[in-house]
Design a protein around this motif. Structure first.
Motif, PDB file in Angstrom:
ATOM      1  N   GLN A  25      45.192  34.650  29.832  1.00 22.53           N
ATOM      2  CA  GLN A  25      45.204  33.200  29.920  1.00 22.53           C
ATOM      3  C   GLN A  25      45.292  32.767  31.386  1.00 22.53           C
ATOM      4  OE1 GLN A  25      48.147  31.374  27.265  1.00 22.53           O
ATOM      5  NE2 GLN A  25      48.186  33.248  26.046  1.00 22.53           N
ATOM      6  N   LEU A  26      45.068  31.478  31.606  1.00 18.64           N
ATOM      7  CA  LEU A  26      45.114  30.890  32.951  1.00 18.64           C
ATOM      8  C   LEU A  26      44.182  31.636  33.902  1.00 18.64           C
ATOM      9  CD1 LEU A  26      48.998  30.423  33.200  1.00 18.64           C
ATOM     10  CD2 LEU A  26      47.315  28.768  32.396  1.00 18.64           C
ATOM     11  N   THR A  27      43.042  32.048  33.392  1.00 17.48           N
ATOM     12  CA  THR A  27      42.129  32.897  34.153  1.00 17.48           C
ATOM     13  C   THR A  27      41.381  32.107  35.221  1.00 17.48           C
ATOM     14  OG1 THR A  27      40.419  32.563  32.477  1.00 17.48           O
ATOM     15  CG2 THR A  27      41.809  34.518  32.265  1.00 17.48           C
ATOM     16  N   GLN A  28      40.996  32.832  36.248  1.00 18.78           N
ATOM     17  CA  GLN A  28      40.191  32.286  37.337  1.00 18.78           C
ATOM     18  C   GLN A  28      39.277  33.391  37.824  1.00 18.78           C
ATOM     19  OE1 GLN A  28      42.533  30.785  40.589  1.00 18.78           O
ATOM     20  NE2 GLN A  28      40.768  30.154  41.807  1.00 18.78           N
ATOM     21  N   GLU A  29      37.993  33.079  38.021  1.00 19.49           N
ATOM     22  CA  GLU A  29      37.034  34.123  38.388  1.00 19.49           C
ATOM     23  C   GLU A  29      35.992  33.581  39.361  1.00 19.49           C
ATOM     24  OE1 GLU A  29      33.430  36.409  36.132  1.00 19.49           O
ATOM     25  OE2 GLU A  29      35.360  36.344  35.065  1.00 19.49           O
ATOM     26  N   HIS A  30      35.814  34.293  40.480  1.00 18.44           N
ATOM     27  CA  HIS A  30      34.805  33.942  41.473  1.00 18.44           C
ATOM     28  C   HIS A  30      34.191  35.237  41.997  1.00 18.44           C
ATOM     29  CE1 HIS A  30      36.315  29.827  41.529  1.00 18.44           C
ATOM     30  NE2 HIS A  30      37.540  30.319  41.695  1.00 18.44           N
ATOM     31  N   THR A  31      32.904  35.199  42.289  1.00 17.74           N
ATOM     32  CA  THR A  31      32.260  36.354  42.906  1.00 17.74           C
ATOM     33  C   THR A  31      32.860  36.582  44.289  1.00 17.74           C
ATOM     34  OG1 THR A  31      30.203  35.948  41.711  1.00 17.74           O
ATOM     35  CG2 THR A  31      30.071  37.340  43.670  1.00 17.74           C
ATOM     36  N   TRP A  32      33.207  37.834  44.568  1.00 20.09           N
ATOM     37  CA  TRP A  32      33.851  38.163  45.837  1.00 20.09           C
ATOM     38  C   TRP A  32      32.874  38.944  46.715  1.00 20.09           C
ATOM     39  CZ3 TRP A  32      38.288  42.292  46.331  1.00 20.09           C
ATOM     40  CH2 TRP A  32      38.744  42.325  47.654  1.00 20.09           C
ATOM     41  N   ILE A  33      32.530  40.164  46.303  1.00 14.93           N
ATOM     42  CA  ILE A  33      31.565  40.988  47.044  1.00 14.93           C
ATOM     43  C   ILE A  33      30.432  41.298  46.070  1.00 14.93           C
ATOM     44  CG2 ILE A  33      31.225  43.042  48.461  1.00 14.93           C
ATOM     45  CD1 ILE A  33      34.245  43.195  48.811  1.00 14.93           C
ATOM     46  N   LYS A  34      29.370  40.520  46.138  1.00 14.55           N
ATOM     47  CA  LYS A  34      28.302  40.600  45.142  1.00 14.55           C
ATOM     48  C   LYS A  34      27.661  41.979  45.106  1.00 14.55           C
ATOM     49  CE  LYS A  34      24.301  38.031  43.469  1.00 14.55           C
ATOM     50  NZ  LYS A  34      23.408  36.878  43.692  1.00 14.55           N
ATOM     51  N   ALA A  35      27.479  42.598  46.257  1.00 17.71           N
ATOM     52  CA  ALA A  35      26.824  43.911  46.314  1.00 17.71           C
ATOM     53  C   ALA A  35      27.610  44.968  45.551  1.00 17.71           C
ATOM     54  CB  ALA A  35      26.641  44.333  47.766  1.00 17.71           C
ATOM     55  N   PHE A  36      28.938  44.834  45.509  1.00 15.69           N
ATOM     56  CA  PHE A  36      29.779  45.797  44.805  1.00 15.69           C
ATOM     57  C   PHE A  36      30.057  45.389  43.359  1.00 15.69           C
ATOM     58  CE2 PHE A  36      32.080  47.190  48.967  1.00 15.69           C
ATOM     59  CZ  PHE A  36      30.905  47.772  49.401  1.00 15.69           C
ATOM     60  N   GLY A  37      29.726  44.160  43.030  1.00 20.08           N
ATOM     61  CA  GLY A  37      30.104  43.667  41.704  1.00 20.08           C
ATOM     62  C   GLY A  37      31.584  43.322  41.621  1.00 20.08           C
ATOM     63  N   ALA A  38      32.201  43.091  42.786  1.00 13.11           N
ATOM     64  CA  ALA A  38      33.633  42.786  42.814  1.00 13.11           C
ATOM     65  C   ALA A  38      33.841  41.281  42.702  1.00 13.11           C
ATOM     66  CB  ALA A  38      34.268  43.303  44.099  1.00 13.11           C
ATOM     67  N   HIS A  39      34.899  40.906  41.985  1.00 16.62           N
ATOM     68  CA  HIS A  39      35.231  39.503  41.774  1.00 16.62           C
ATOM     69  C   HIS A  39      36.678  39.241  42.175  1.00 16.62           C
ATOM     70  CE1 HIS A  39      31.803  40.127  39.091  1.00 16.62           C
ATOM     71  NE2 HIS A  39      31.616  38.819  39.064  1.00 16.62           N
ATOM     72  N   TYR A  40      36.913  38.006  42.596  1.00 22.61           N
ATOM     73  CA  TYR A  40      38.294  37.548  42.635  1.00 22.61           C
ATOM     74  C   TYR A  40      38.571  37.005  41.238  1.00 22.61           C
ATOM     75  CZ  TYR A  40      42.495  34.892  43.422  1.00 22.61           C
ATOM     76  OH  TYR A  40      43.777  34.409  43.316  1.00 22.61           O
TER      77      TYR A  40
END
Length: 519
Positions: free
Chosen positions: A60-75
């Motif tokens: 719950q209370l989730t938040q998601e943003h692309t961080w390092i697109k080349a790696f597929g990493a997200h904040y």
């Protein structure tokens, strides 16, 4: 957004402290700022708790943003019942630690600002690790917690602090490198099966293959076993705790080490369920060894700080045992144990830290008869010690009982041997208490004066929670249980069903050979 603000607040506080002039001799402004920031963080965690719906097992209370697109990493952040329990533990303990550390005698008194700044940094990074739902983000924060702890041990610890800090760092860096290799492996598999992603929700759907899954599991598990710590990868802990200040020991053992057991549930079981099942007999065996070994070595210690450290090796054995028993009862007990162990160990480290500072020695043999001159200190030590041995009516009893009850349904030998740890715990706690607090006043122990109001104020919340949760643990379990049920369902496990009586024909004494409903 609230979770980001929660994790960022102590980090911002640490940066502010780094800029605050040293000012007065007692450095009171820096101490007050640190305490204020930690209390704001506690208030924010209570806001998160108010927004959290405990009946849901998901994030719950989730938040998601692309961080390092080349790696597929997200904040990507979020909380479930397990994460929010450990976030609350962290935000409760840090103000206690900061308040209890106001009078710490540091090797360089000019470093007070840095001392409290590093404490706040530990808090922010640990919260970030607990709320991360992207494995790359989790790894960065998992490793980043080493930096403030390294400086807290190596700069502000005892005479052998450099050795202890380096040993702590090397052990944990090796574990982190093994996990990094496994994360790279996850990236390769994820990229081959579609868009590369490190999100927990995406990784749970990967088809890893048996051999790949087991290798990746070992990389993660090695890092978490060092952090936890699990025998025989525990040897850094007694040295670090033996040299660190009491507040640093609390942050290390009660907060940061919980990232290891948290990671076992959140990452190992969710990403590698088959491998976890495959490795569980060995891990359960190591956990039982940790329980017995840690307790036996605690009994033989003359150094109070090392004694408390070895009790934690034993307690972490219980937590890991409950996790890998794979029943909802044992895993809920393990999660509750993380919370309760954090409270009881914090009380032990802090009250014994006061004793050591007053006496100028950490040796048990240098104490004796202290209860005659410091009855409140003696009472706090007794409650903290009894909670460490899981006395009924104190918080750790409930969690330890759940771990053993859940384990008993799947492995009677493991539960029986683990129960021996309770007997040994009674020995190391009561022997330590008897030698330090009872009998005639030992020569030199007259300097161990009573707890001051500030120290009482710091210890009171922990003692109240230890007693309160001993009688009423249900609010915490209400948050934990749905999340645990979700994990147990994902790994395909469940509590063994109780056996029904075998029906007997009226005209014979022989069993039909089938359970009821089995025809």
């Amino acid at each position: 957004m609230i979770l980001t603000i929660l994790a960022a607040t102590p980090i911002a506080g640490a940066l502010i402290l780094a800029l605050v002039p040293r000012g007065t001799t007692d450095h009171l402004p820096a101490k007050v700022i640190a305490l204020g920031v930690s209390l704001i963080t506690l208030a924010l965690s209570l806001v998160v708790l108010a927004k959290y719906e405990p009946t849901s097992g998901g994030y719950q209370l989730t938040q998601e943003h692309t961080w390092i697109k080349a790696f597929g990493a997200h904040y990507a952040v979020g909380v479930n019942g397990i994460a929010i329990t450990l976030v609350l533990l962290t935000t409760i303990l840090v103000p206690i630690v900061i308040l209890a550390s106001f009078d710490d005698r540091l090797p360089d008194p000019r470093g007070v600002n840095a001392y409290f700044a590093w404490m706040l940094a530990v808090e922010g990074l640990a919260i970030g690790a607990f709320i991360a739902t992207d494995v790359f983000l989790f790894y960065v924060l998992f490793e980043a917690t080493l930096i403030p702890l390294y400086f807290l041990i190596g700069t502000f610890g005892g005479g052998n602090r450099s050795y202890a800090a380096v040993k702590f760092l090397i052990y944990n860096l090796v574990g982190g490198l093994l996990m990094l290799a496994a994360i790279v492996g996850l990236y390769v598999v994820s990229a081959r099966q579609g868009d590369a992603s490190y999100l927990l929700t995406d990784l749970k759907e990967l088809d890893l293959g048996q051999n790949t899954e087991r290798l990746l599991f070992l990389g993660f598990m090695a890092a978490f076993a060092i952090k936890a710590p699990l025998w025989p990868l525990h040897t850094w802990l007694p040295d670090a705790a033996g040299q660190a200040t009491p507040g640093t020991s609390v942050l290390m053992v009660s907060v940061v080490d919980k990232i290891g057991t948290f990671g076992m549930i959140t990452w190992c079981l969710n990403l590698f369920p088959e491998a976890a099942d495959w490795a569980s007999p060995v891990i359960i065996t190591l956990a039982v060894i940790s329980i017995i070994y840690g307790a036996l070595l605690a009994i033989g210690q003359d150094d109070i700080r090392r004694l408390v450290a070895f009790t934690s090796v034993s307690h972490f054995g219980f937590i890991i045992l409950g996790i890998f028993a794979f029943t909802s009862t044992s895993m809920a007990g393990s999660t509750l144990y993380m919370f309760n162990h954090g409270l009881s160990t914090a009380a032990l480290f802090l009250v014994t830290g006061v004793m050591i500072a007053r006496r100028g020695s950490a040796r048990i043999s240098d104490f004796g008869g202290v209860q005659k001159i410091a009855p409140i200190m003696s009472g706090v030590l007794l409650i903290a010690g009894l909670s460490s041995l899981s006395l009924p009516g104190l918080a750790p009893f409930v969690s330890e009982f759940l771990v053993l009850a859940g384990t008993f349904t799947v492995s009677i030998p493991a539960a029986v041997f683990a129960t021996l740890g309770i007997v040994l715990a009674a020995l190391y706690v009561l022997i330590m208490y008897q030698r330090t607090m009872t009998g005639p006043l030992a020569p030199g122990a007259e300097g161990v004066t009573e707890l001051r109001p500030l120290e009482i104020a710091a210890l009171t919340p922990a003692i109240m929670l230890i007693i309160g949760l001993g009688f009423f643990p249900q609010p915490v379990l209400n948050a934990i249980n749905p999340a645990i049920d979700t994990v147990v369902s994902h790994i395909g496990k469940g509590d063994p069903a109780p056996k029904t009586p075998t029906p007997i024909d009226a005209g014979t004494t022989e069993s039909t050979g089938h359970e009821e409903g089995g025809h």
